[in-house]
Write a protein that holds these residues in place. Structure first.
Motif: not given
Length: 801
Positions: A406-411, A478
Motif C-alpha cells: 500500500w501507498v501512503s499518502p493515498p491519492g 503496484t
C-alpha cells in the motif's frame, strides 16, 4: 531478594578459560577462515564464545558473491555436517552472533560432553562456493576438584591447564580462608571440608571434600541452576553431611539482609510469608533434603541455600547454592537450513532438567513418533508447524502468505512529495522483505520503501517479496504514477535543414508532463491551433508561412511556453518586374536606368540580356544605359536566379529620335513629288519667323535662370556647366496622311487642306531646384493652315536652321 538473585545469575553466565591464544588461518585464492584461538579450556557450567572471521572473493567470473548459509558443526550425518543448533545435545544452550564477515558461537551451561573440535562453514551462491575453516577450535570442558597431595597440602586441580596464572580462592567449611595459588596448606580437623574456586568466578566452585575421612561438615547441591515456568512447581535438592548430630535444618534465600545498621539472620522459607502455603521440605533419604515450591512466581527467582545446626556448630556457608529462574514459557520454532533441507528446532525460554520430551504439530495435527527438540522433513509452502513443551505450545510457523503493498499518502502522487510504500505479509517466522522495480531492479531489503522527494523517474511498477526459511512469496505489482505540470517546452522542426516552398514541414512541441499536456500553437501573436496535438503540419508550406512560431503546453498541474522558433521558407525567384527611370518618353542621348525586381529567398542575382544577342548586357539589379541611341531600341529581358531556381521577364524598349535641333537642326518637309507649292512658301516663312521668336524667348529665359543664386550644396561649376548645355528643337511637318475611309469626300478635302506643325523644345540640362540628370522640357505647338487643292499630293519640305 530478586535483585540479589539476578546478580548471582549474571555472575554465573560467562566464565571462560582460554589456552594458547594463537590465531589459526586457513584459505587460498581469496577464500579463508581465521579462528581467534586454536584451543579453549572452559569450566563446566560456564559460557564459552568461539569466534571465526572469514573472507571470500567479492566476484567470481563476473558474478557477485553472496553468503547464503553459515554454521558451526562438530560431527557429520549422512556425510553432511550437522549444525549444532539442530543437535539435541545442545538444545536451548547454543546461539549464533554473526556479522558480515564474522560469526561467533556461544554455548551456555557447558557440560563435559561439549568437549569437541568445532569448525565453521559458510556456503555462497557460487558453484562449489562452500568453505570450511580447518583444523577448527578444540574445546575442553573441565571442572575444579580439590586433591589432597599429602596432609596438610592441597591442590585445586582441573583436567586442562588454565592459562594466565589465575588467582584462586579457598573455602574451609564454606567460609573463605587464605591462599591465592592453586596449592593450599593449613591445619585441619576431622570435621573440616575444603573447596576451591577461581577468583572472579566464585559461582563455579569445586565440590567440598573432607580433608580427613568422609564424615566432615559439607553441603552439595544437586543443580547449580534451575529454570522453571511461571505457575509451575520446582524441586531444589541437596545432600548434606554433619560430623555431629543435626539439631535443626532449613532452606533460605540469603544469609542476611542488611537493613539499616543491623544484620537480620536467614529466614526459614517455611516461615516466610512470601512463600506461605507454597513451600514444602522433605527428605526421601537420610542426608538429602528437597525444597518444593508451588505456583512459582517471577519474584521467586533467587539463589536458594541449605543450612543445618548441631550442638557445637552450624553450617553457614558462603559457597553458592542453587540459582532458580522463573520465566514465561515462550516456546517457539526456529527454522534452520542445511544441505538436505530445513530443520525445525523447538526452543523454550528454559528447559527443565531431565525433561526433553517434545510434541510436534503439522497443520494442527500431532506428528506421531517425533519427540526430539528438532524436526527434519520436506516442507510445503502451504504447511504450518508448531511444537509443544511441558504443555506449552508454540505459535505456528509457515511460509509467508502473498504480501500486500500500500501507498501512503493515498491519492495522486505529485512530483517532489514524500511517498512511502509498505510491504506486509502474514508470516509467523522472521521475514525479510525485498523491493523490486520493473521486474528487475533490486532496490532494498526493508519492509518500507521511502521516497523523501519522489521524481518522475521513479514512476514504474513496484512489487515486494516476503521470504523466510520456509518459503518466498511475491506481491502483486503496484504502478507508481508520478504526476507533474509541463516541464520546459521545446519546439523543433522537421526536416531540420532548409525549408523549401512547397515541401512538407512538421513542427513538434515537446513537453514532459503527466498527465499529457494540451497544446496551443501561435504564429507571432496569432493563435493557430488549440488541442491535444503536439504537432503543427504544413502539407505544402508557402512563402507567406514564414515567421516566428511558439507553443504552449498546459495540464491541470501547470503550464509551460516554448522559446520562439523562426521558420525561414526558401523559394525560387517569382516572375520579375521591370521599371524604367525616367518613366517618360525615352529620347536619344538621354540616360536610362532599368531596374529588375523579383521576390526570392535567398535573394536573387540578376542578369540582363537583349534578344538576338548571345552575351549578357549587364549583371545586377539595375541596368544603366547612358547616351542612349536609336539602335538601343528592342526587346530586353532580365533573369533572376538563386540556389532554388530562375525566372525572367521580357519588355520592349523604344528610343525616339531627338526633338531638339531647333537652333542647330534642320526642317524636313515631305511632299509627293519633291516640289514645293507656292502656297506653302508663305507658310514656311511664317513658321520660320515663329521659330526665330521662339529661340529668342528660350535664350531670354535661360539667362534669367542663370542669374538666380544656386541651391545650397551646388557649386559654381554647376552654373558654368549649365551655360554650356545646348537646346534642341525639332519641327515636323506631315501632309501624307492616309485618307479616312469612314469619312465623306468633303471631309477628306477639308482635312487635306490643313497642315499641323508641332514644335518641341527640350533642355538636357538640369535646372535649379531639380536633381541632376533630370531634364526640363518645354513644348510649344504651332499650328498653320495652308490652302491646298483637293486631292493634291502631299509635299514635304525641309528647312535647316
Amino acid at each position: 531478594m530478586t535483585g540479589a538473585a539476578m546478580s548471582l545469575t549474571a555472575a554465573a553466565s560467562g566464565f571462560v578459560v582460554l589456552l594458547l591464544t594463537v590465531p589459526v588461518v586457513h584459505g587460498q585464492d581469496g577464500w579463508g577462515a581465521t579462528y581467534s584461538l586454536r584451543k579453549i579450556c572452559a569450566l563446566k557450567g560456564s559460557t564459552v564464545e568461539i569466534r571465526c572471521s572469514y573472507r571470500y572473493p567479492p566476484r567470481v567470473n563476473g558474478h557477485e558473491t553472496t553468503v547464503e548459509r553459515r554454521f558451526w558443526f562438530t560431527k557429520f550425518q549422512d556425510e553432511e555436517p550437522v549444525d549444532v543448533r539442530t543437535d539435541s545435545a545442545y538444545a536451548g544452550r547454543v546461539q549464533y552472533h554473526c556479522g558480515e564477515n564474522d560469526c561467533t558461537l556461544t554455548i551456555r551451561d557447558l557440560r563435559e560432553s561439549d568437549s569437541a573440535q568445532y569448525k565453521f562453514m559458510f556456503i555462497t551462491n557460487q558453484p562449489g562456493g562452500a568453505f570450511t575453516g580447518s583444523p577448527g577450535v578444540t574445546l575442553s570442558v573441565t571442572g575444579l576438584q580439590v586433591k589432597v597431595i599429602y596432609s596438610p597440602r592441597l591442590k585445586c586441580s582441573s583436567s586442562c591447564d588454565l592459562t594466565n596464572h589465575p588467582s584462586y580462592i579457598w573455602y574451609k567449611n564454606g567460609q573463605k580462608t587464605g591462599g591465592k595459588t592453586k596449592y593450599h596448606s593449613g591445619y585441619f580437623y576431622d570435621e573440616d571440608s575444603v573447596s576451591c574456586a577461581v577468583e572472579g568466578h566464585e559461582d563455579l566452585p569445586s565440590p567440598s571434600v573432607c580433608v580427613y575421612g568422609d564424615s566432615c561438615n559439607r553441603v552439595t547441591y544437586t543443580d547449580r541452576s534451575i529454570c522453571a515456568f511461571k505457575g509451575s512447581s520446582v524441586d531444589i535438592s541437596c545432600s548434606y553431611n554433619s560430623y555431629r548430630s543435626v539439631t535443626s535444618k532449613f532452606w533460605f534465600t540469603a544469609e542476611c539482609y542488611r537493613s539499616g545498621s543491623y544484620c537480620r539472620q536467614p529466614v526459614d522459607l517455611s516461615e516466610d510469608s512470601l512463600y506461605a502455603g507454597r513451600v514444602q521440605v522433605f527428605e526421601t533419604t537420610t542426608g538429602r533434603s528437597t525444597l518444593r515450591i508451588n505456583d512459582l512466581r517471577e519474584s521467586d527467582s533467587a539463589q536458594y541455600r541449605f543450612k543445618f545446626k548441631t550442638y557445637w556448630s552450624e553450617w553457614q556457608s558462603g559457597l553458592p547454592g542453587t540459582t532458580l529462574t522463573v520465566t514465561e514459557p515462550r516456546v517457539q520454532v526456529e527454522v534452520i537450513w542445511s544441505s538436505t533441507g530445513p530443520t525445525l528446532v523447538c526452543h523454550s525460554s528454559c528447559l527443565l532438567p531431565g525433561r526433553s520430551s517434545f510434541v510436534w504439530y503439522e497443520n494442527g495435527n500431532i506428528i506421531q513418533g517425533e519427540t526430539s527438540h528438532s524436526l527434519r522433513r520436506l516442507i510445503d509452502p502451504e504447511d504450518s508447524f508448531s511444537c509443544a513443551y511441558e504443555g506449552y505450545r508454540s505459535p505456528p510457523v509457515y511460509a509467508p502468505r502473498v504480501p500486500t503493498v500500500w501507498v501512503s499518502p493515498p491519492g495522486d502522487i505529485m512530483k517532489n512529495s514524500s511517498v512511502t510504500l509498505s510491504c506486509s505479509s502474514d508470516a509467523n517466522s522472521p521475514t525479510v522483505y525485498t523491493w523490486y522495480k520493473n521486474n528487475q531492479s533490486l532496490l532494498r531489503k526493508e519492509p518500507q520503501l521511502v521516497f523523501s522527494s519522489i521524481q518522475s523517474s521513479d514512476s514504474g511498477q513496484y512489487y515486494c517479496t516476503a521470504e523466510n526459511d520456509l518459503g518466498r512469496r511475491t506481491s502483486n505489482s503496484t504502478f507508481i504514477n508520478v504526476k507533474y505540470g509541463p516541464q520546459t517546452s521545446t519546439l523543433s522542426v522537421s526536416p531540420s535543414g532548409e525549408i523549401v516552398e512547397g515541401s512538407s514541414v512538421t513542427l513538434t512541441c515537446s513537453s514532459d508532463a503527466n498527465p499529457a499536456a494540451d497544446y496551443t500553437w501561435y504564429k507571432e501573436n496569432q493563435t493557430l491551433l488549440q488541442g491535444p496535438e503536439d504537432i503543427y503540419h504544413f502539407s505544402s508550406i508557402r512563402s507567406e508561412d514564414r515567421g516566428t512560431y511558439y507553443c504552449r503546453s498546459v495540464n491541470q498541474h501547470g503550464r509551460s511556453v516554448s522559446s520562439p522558433l523562426f521558420i525561414e521558407v526558401y523559394y525560387a525567384p517569382k516572375l520579375p518586374s521591370v521599371s524604367v527611370s525616367p518613366s517618360a518618353e525615352i529620347m536619344e542621348g538621354s540616360s536610362v536606368n532599368l531596374t529588375c525586381s523579383s521576390d526570392a529567398n535567398p535573394a536573387a542575382n540578376y542578369t540582363w540580356y537583349k534578344e538576338d544577342e548571345d552575351s549578357a548586357k549587364a549583371s545586377g539589379q539595375i541596368f544603366t544605359i547612358t547616351n542612349i541611341r536609336a539602335e538601343h531600341s528592342g526587346s530586353y529581358y532580365c533573369e533572376a536566379q538563386n540556389s532554388r531556381g530562375r525566372n525572367n521577364s521580357t519588355f520592349h524598349l523604344t528610343v525616339r529620335a531627338s526633338k531638339s535641333r531647333l537652333c542647330t537642326s534642320h526642317l524636313h518637309l515631305k511632299g509627293a513629288a519633291g516640289s514645293v507649292k507656292s502656297a506653302a512658301a508663305g507658310s514656311v516663312a511664317v513658321i520660320f519667323l515663329a521659330l526665330i521668336f521662339l529661340c529668342a524667348f528660350v535664350l531670354f529665359r535661360r539667362k534669367k535662370i542663370l542669374k538666380q543664386p544656386p541651391e545650397p550644396g551646388e557649386g559654381p561649376d554647376n552654373t558654368a556647366q549649365q551655360q554650356d548645355e545646348l537646346f534642341y528643337a525639332s519641327v515636323s511637318f506631315s501632309t501624307n496622311r492616309q485618307p479616312n475611309r469612314h469619312k465623306t469626300g468633303e471631309e477628306e478635302e477639308d482635312e487635306e487642306g490643313v497642315e499641323y506643325t508641332v514644335v518641341n523644345v527640350k533642355s538636357a540640362t538640369a535646372t535649379p531646384g531639380l536633381r541632376r540628370g533630370e531634364a526640363v522640357e518645354d513644348s510649344f505647338a504651332l499650328y498653320s493652315t495652308v490652302s491646298k487643292k483637293r486631292r493634291e499630293s502631299a509635299q514635304q519640305q525641309s528647312v535647316s536652321l
